[in-house]
Scaffold this active site. Sequence first.
Site, PDB file in Angstrom:
ATOM      1  N   HIS A  58      37.574  48.649  45.100  1.00 50.47           N
ATOM      2  CA  HIS A  58      36.811  47.956  46.147  1.00 50.47           C
ATOM      3  C   HIS A  58      37.814  47.345  47.125  1.00 50.47           C
ATOM      4  O   HIS A  58      39.032  47.521  46.976  1.00 50.47           O
ATOM      5  CB  HIS A  58      35.882  46.909  45.521  1.00 50.47           C
ATOM      6  CG  HIS A  58      36.567  45.958  44.579  1.00 50.47           C
ATOM      7  ND1 HIS A  58      37.578  45.101  44.982  1.00 50.47           N
ATOM      8  CD2 HIS A  58      36.401  45.745  43.244  1.00 50.47           C
ATOM      9  CE1 HIS A  58      37.976  44.381  43.949  1.00 50.47           C
ATOM     10  NE2 HIS A  58      37.297  44.764  42.871  1.00 50.47           N
ATOM     11  N   HIS A 115      41.022  45.555  45.780  1.00 48.69           N
ATOM     12  CA  HIS A 115      42.151  46.428  45.423  1.00 48.69           C
ATOM     13  C   HIS A 115      42.849  46.946  46.681  1.00 48.69           C
ATOM     14  O   HIS A 115      44.074  47.001  46.751  1.00 48.69           O
ATOM     15  CB  HIS A 115      41.656  47.655  44.645  1.00 48.69           C
ATOM     16  CG  HIS A 115      40.955  47.350  43.357  1.00 48.69           C
ATOM     17  ND1 HIS A 115      39.613  47.581  43.169  1.00 48.69           N
ATOM     18  CD2 HIS A 115      41.408  46.852  42.178  1.00 48.69           C
ATOM     19  CE1 HIS A 115      39.271  47.240  41.937  1.00 48.69           C
ATOM     20  NE2 HIS A 115      40.332  46.794  41.306  1.00 48.69           N
ATOM     21  N   GLN A 140      42.982  45.993  26.346  1.00 44.14           N
ATOM     22  CA  GLN A 140      42.599  44.679  26.858  1.00 44.14           C
ATOM     23  C   GLN A 140      41.099  44.421  26.769  1.00 44.14           C
ATOM     24  O   GLN A 140      40.622  43.393  27.242  1.00 44.14           O
ATOM     25  CB  GLN A 140      43.101  44.483  28.294  1.00 44.14           C
ATOM     26  CG  GLN A 140      42.385  45.287  29.350  1.00 44.14           C
ATOM     27  CD  GLN A 140      43.102  45.215  30.691  1.00 44.14           C
ATOM     28  OE1 GLN A 140      44.213  45.737  30.874  1.00 44.14           O
ATOM     29  NE2 GLN A 140      42.483  44.545  31.649  1.00 44.14           N
ATOM     30  N   GLY A 172      46.182  40.362  42.191  1.00 49.26           N
ATOM     31  CA  GLY A 172      45.156  39.591  42.893  1.00 49.26           C
ATOM     32  C   GLY A 172      45.017  38.198  42.305  1.00 49.26           C
ATOM     33  O   GLY A 172      45.022  38.028  41.086  1.00 49.26           O
ATOM     34  N   GLN A 173      44.838  37.228  43.186  1.00 45.45           N
ATOM     35  CA  GLN A 173      44.592  35.838  42.779  1.00 45.45           C
ATOM     36  C   GLN A 173      43.313  35.733  41.938  1.00 45.45           C
ATOM     37  O   GLN A 173      43.175  34.830  41.115  1.00 45.45           O
ATOM     38  CB  GLN A 173      44.438  34.997  44.048  1.00 45.45           C
ATOM     39  CG  GLN A 173      44.064  33.545  43.802  1.00 45.45           C
ATOM     40  CD  GLN A 173      43.299  32.950  44.968  1.00 45.45           C
ATOM     41  OE1 GLN A 173      43.395  33.411  46.103  1.00 45.45           O
ATOM     42  NE2 GLN A 173      42.529  31.929  44.685  1.00 45.45           N
ATOM     43  N   LYS A 174      42.386  36.664  42.154  1.00 46.95           N
ATOM     44  CA  LYS A 174      41.107  36.660  41.428  1.00 46.95           C
ATOM     45  C   LYS A 174      41.312  36.457  39.926  1.00 46.95           C
ATOM     46  O   LYS A 174      40.599  35.706  39.287  1.00 46.95           O
ATOM     47  CB  LYS A 174      40.410  37.999  41.712  1.00 46.95           C
ATOM     48  CG  LYS A 174      39.331  38.427  40.777  1.00 46.95           C
ATOM     49  CD  LYS A 174      38.030  37.831  41.201  1.00 46.95           C
ATOM     50  CE  LYS A 174      36.804  38.331  40.475  1.00 46.95           C
ATOM     51  NZ  LYS A 174      36.969  38.782  39.124  1.00 46.95           N
ATOM     52  N   GLN A 188      45.775  35.838  34.499  1.00 45.89           N
ATOM     53  CA  GLN A 188      46.563  37.075  34.347  1.00 45.89           C
ATOM     54  C   GLN A 188      47.863  36.987  35.157  1.00 45.89           C
ATOM     55  O   GLN A 188      48.920  37.405  34.694  1.00 45.89           O
ATOM     56  CB  GLN A 188      45.706  38.245  34.819  1.00 45.89           C
ATOM     57  CG  GLN A 188      46.413  39.560  34.969  1.00 45.89           C
ATOM     58  CD  GLN A 188      45.428  40.692  35.208  1.00 45.89           C
ATOM     59  OE1 GLN A 188      44.733  41.114  34.295  1.00 45.89           O
ATOM     60  NE2 GLN A 188      45.352  41.180  36.428  1.00 45.89           N
ATOM     61  N   ARG A 226      32.901  44.891  38.318  1.00 50.32           N
ATOM     62  CA  ARG A 226      31.772  44.612  37.418  1.00 50.32           C
ATOM     63  C   ARG A 226      30.545  44.064  38.153  1.00 50.32           C
ATOM     64  O   ARG A 226      29.496  43.896  37.520  1.00 50.32           O
ATOM     65  CB  ARG A 226      32.200  43.628  36.326  1.00 50.32           C
ATOM     66  CG  ARG A 226      33.166  44.236  35.304  1.00 50.32           C
ATOM     67  CD  ARG A 226      33.449  43.255  34.164  1.00 50.32           C
ATOM     68  NE  ARG A 226      34.118  43.880  33.042  1.00 50.32           N
ATOM     69  CZ  ARG A 226      35.421  43.720  32.756  1.00 50.32           C
ATOM     70  NH1 ARG A 226      36.176  42.953  33.505  1.00 50.32           N
ATOM     71  NH2 ARG A 226      35.950  44.320  31.701  1.00 50.32           N
TER      72      ARG A 226
HETATM   73  P1  AMP Z   1      41.340  45.531  38.007  1.00 49.40           P
HETATM   74  O1  AMP Z   1      41.094  46.897  38.518  1.00 49.40           O
HETATM   75  O2  AMP Z   1      40.099  44.694  37.884  1.00 49.40           O
HETATM   76  O3  AMP Z   1      42.224  45.489  36.797  1.00 49.40           O
HETATM   77  O4  AMP Z   1      42.167  44.792  39.147  1.00 49.40           O
HETATM   78  C1  AMP Z   1      43.374  45.321  39.639  1.00 49.40           C
HETATM   79  C2  AMP Z   1      44.023  44.301  40.526  1.00 49.40           C
HETATM   80  O5  AMP Z   1      43.153  43.991  41.611  1.00 49.40           O
HETATM   81  C3  AMP Z   1      44.315  42.974  39.798  1.00 49.40           C
HETATM   82  O6  AMP Z   1      45.569  42.472  40.242  1.00 49.40           O
HETATM   83  C4  AMP Z   1      43.186  42.106  40.260  1.00 49.40           C
HETATM   84  O7  AMP Z   1      43.486  40.722  40.233  1.00 49.40           O
HETATM   85  C5  AMP Z   1      42.990  42.586  41.681  1.00 49.40           C
HETATM   86  N1  AMP Z   1      41.667  42.227  42.175  1.00 49.40           N
HETATM   87  C6  AMP Z   1      40.476  42.425  41.566  1.00 49.40           C
HETATM   88  N2  AMP Z   1      39.470  41.916  42.304  1.00 49.40           N
HETATM   89  C7  AMP Z   1      40.041  41.369  43.407  1.00 49.40           C
HETATM   90  C8  AMP Z   1      39.545  40.678  44.562  1.00 49.40           C
HETATM   91  N3  AMP Z   1      38.240  40.450  44.729  1.00 49.40           N
HETATM   92  N4  AMP Z   1      40.431  40.263  45.482  1.00 49.40           N
HETATM   93  C9  AMP Z   1      41.766  40.501  45.327  1.00 49.40           C
HETATM   94  N5  AMP Z   1      42.294  41.134  44.269  1.00 49.40           N
HETATM   95  C10 AMP Z   1      41.445  41.574  43.324  1.00 49.40           C
END
Ligand code: AMP
Length: 300
Positions: free
Chosen positions: A31, A34, A58, A144-146, A150, A184
Amino acid sequence: MQIVRTPGSARAISRTLKRPVGFVPTMGALHAGHLALVARAREENASVVASIFVNPLQFGPGEDFEKYPRAFARDVELLEAHGVDLLYAPGVERMYPADFASAVSVGPLGDRFEGARRPGHFAGVATIVAKLLHAIEPSSLYLGQKDVQQTAVLRAMVRDLDMATNIVVAPTVREPSGLALSSRNVYLSSAQRQAAPSLYRALQAVADAVERGESCTERALAVGRPLLEAPLAWDYLALVDPVTFVQSETIERPAVVIGVAFAGATRLLDNVPVPTPAGIDPILTPARPRAHPAGPRGSR
Ligand code: AMP
């Protein structure tokens, strides 16, 4: 964009890329959050590598590993369009053969908040990120700060294990409503989706109370707690140190407000950092000026 499936081929091709190399690990179902990380890596590096791997290590028993959204063909198009040079998309069997036994241990930080709810989650994250870093050998890792806990776990791992990568943390990308983008979010019903932005409002209200001078953790949290709207329900709401994730009775700045709301079986996770009184954000990495305009994709 080249696509590779094994650590050996990832390393061989990554070593041919013009440095510095920025690396964005993901679990796919991409999205705009990413893609903002990819864009930031593109700005700050001569080459960009992304990975897609839904990491079974995980996910806990009963979590959504099997039904986690997968959209590989669309993800490839998006990464290609955003100027990624190399995509590493290994298979589970290659990453975790039957005799796989080693892991990264992450210490007490990995047992707090998300770690307490999801035992083994952060060891799983640290282990896969260590494997990916060894395969890609990037100059910088983009996170990501989200997923703020982590970022703290991975900062600690890179420091403790002397890994030669710089960590860049980029801001959470949100819908106009304030809801943080997440792969999600597709699980949400329309009632849950309508209430979902109240999580961010609640976290912001706590951060605002601290910025206005509230120094008692419980009083600051009490400002945000009632703002979460039904049918959402709190898993936790806390105000913690951004490095240790320990909560104290009295607020020390910098801090970060962290919260998770249940939306049925789905957990919505978000956070709002509280800067130091001098305005220094404890989580985000300031953007680097365009250092590599002459890179192969520099004209984009
Ligand atoms: P994931 O695919 O959920 O493992 O996320 C991959 C990377 O994207 C991780 O560093 C997340 O923190 C980052 N990420 C996920 N959602 C967001 C968001 N809404 N804004 C910025 N980074 C994100």
